[in-house]
Design a protein around this motif. Structure first.
Motif, PDB file in Angstrom:
ATOM      1  N   ARG A   6      -2.758   5.785  -1.114  1.00 18.48           N
ATOM      2  CA  ARG A   6      -2.210   5.083   0.057  1.00 18.48           C
ATOM      3  C   ARG A   6      -3.137   5.259   1.263  1.00 18.48           C
ATOM      4  O   ARG A   6      -3.408   4.314   2.004  1.00 18.48           O
ATOM      5  N   ILE A  29       0.825  -1.207   0.000  1.00 22.27           N
ATOM      6  CA  ILE A  29       0.000   0.000   0.000  1.00 22.27           C
ATOM      7  C   ILE A  29       0.858   1.255   0.000  1.00 22.27           C
ATOM      8  O   ILE A  29       0.587   2.218  -0.722  1.00 22.27           O
ATOM      9  N   LEU A  30       1.921   1.265   0.784  1.00 15.03           N
ATOM     10  CA  LEU A  30       2.781   2.453   0.879  1.00 15.03           C
ATOM     11  C   LEU A  30       3.621   2.684  -0.378  1.00 15.03           C
ATOM     12  O   LEU A  30       4.231   3.740  -0.521  1.00 15.03           O
ATOM     13  N   SER A  31       3.618   1.716  -1.288  1.00 16.33           N
ATOM     14  CA  SER A  31       4.352   1.882  -2.544  1.00 16.33           C
ATOM     15  C   SER A  31       3.468   2.416  -3.667  1.00 16.33           C
ATOM     16  O   SER A  31       3.948   2.620  -4.786  1.00 16.33           O
ATOM     17  N   LEU A  32       2.182   2.657  -3.396  1.00 16.63           N
ATOM     18  CA  LEU A  32       1.280   3.194  -4.415  1.00 16.63           C
ATOM     19  C   LEU A  32       1.736   4.586  -4.854  1.00 16.63           C
ATOM     20  O   LEU A  32       2.357   5.322  -4.091  1.00 16.63           O
ATOM     21  N   ILE A  43      -0.624   9.476   6.888  1.00 10.54           N
ATOM     22  CA  ILE A  43      -0.162   9.322   5.503  1.00 10.54           C
ATOM     23  C   ILE A  43      -0.360  10.623   4.733  1.00 10.54           C
ATOM     24  O   ILE A  43       0.532  11.077   4.008  1.00 10.54           O
ATOM     25  N   TYR A  61      -5.149   2.149   2.685  1.00 12.90           N
ATOM     26  CA  TYR A  61      -4.745   1.726   4.033  1.00 12.90           C
ATOM     27  C   TYR A  61      -5.975   1.656   4.928  1.00 12.90           C
ATOM     28  O   TYR A  61      -6.182   0.662   5.643  1.00 12.90           O
TER      29      TYR A  61
END
Length: 220
Positions: free
Chosen positions: A144, A135-138, A173, A148
């Protein structure tokens, strides 16, 4: 898991985003409390946060409000800290202190969710870290935040306080990169809850993610 890319709606400095979050902290705490089913009004929330006793409000609801205050304060104070599973557990320890069966640690037993037959599996730490990193690499920060919130809420990582914790992390985020604030406004609660229950049942992101993008990402 297929993700839709959402362009970022907001573009602020981190300092400006933190300023707006602090200015609207009472509203955000109230929205999170209502999201969790706390039976409080906005004036009651404001009074509780000012340290004044409010007759007729349960001890549990007061504790919910004060825990949210502490969690927001901690999140804003540590806005530049890396987002790790340990950090998420720390936010949960503030959100669910004295409320959940355990706080600050992953759930290690089965739970049900009211209104749905869906039974979330017991969290596996390695699998959670893989999904979190995915998710954090979107590409966009807003994507994200949305994904998340949905993934963590449906996963029920903790015994209780999952929507509140997921809301706080979705905000970290966004705010840590100046991309706005995530909040479910009271006027949207009925539609949000209906879509969330459908999401619990089927795990279909496409039925709720557009709603969150259009209604729950706030810019100033």
């Amino acid at each position: 898991m297929a993700f839709k890319n959402y362009p970022d709606k907001c573009n602020m400095s981190v300092k400006e985003n933190v300023f707006h979050a602090k200015k609207l902290i009472v509203q955000n705490i109230y929205n999170s409390a209502r999201l969790e089913g706390c039976n409080v009004t906005f004036p009651q929330t404001e009074t509780i946060l000012s340290g004044v006793n409010v007759p007729g409000v349960s001890i549990d609801d007061i504790e919910c409000i004060l825990n949210l205050r502490n969690a927001w304060r901690y999140m804003l104070k540590t806005i530049e800290a890396p987002l790790t599973l340990d950090y998420i557990c720390k936010i949960h320890s503030e959100v669910a202190r004295n409320e959940a069966l355990e706080w600050g640690v992953l759930r290690n037993g089965k739970v049900g969710i009211s209104g749905t037959a869906y039974i979330p599996p017991v969290p596996d730490e390695k699998e959670i870290i893989i999904r979190l990193n995915e998710i954090l690499s979107l590409n966009s920060v807003t994507s994200r935040s949305i994904y998340y919130f949905l993934w963590a809420t449906r996963s029920q990582l903790f015994w209780d306080g999952n929507k509140r914790t997921s809301t706080l992390i979705a905000n970290k985020i966004l705010i840590s990169t100046g991309k706005g604030i995530f909040t479910v406004k009271e006027k949207d609660l009925l539609e949000f809850n209906a879509k969330l229950l459908a999401f619990y049942d089927r795990g279909n992101y496409s039925k709720i993610n557009d709603f969150l993008y259009e209604n729950c990402i706030i810019c100033y």
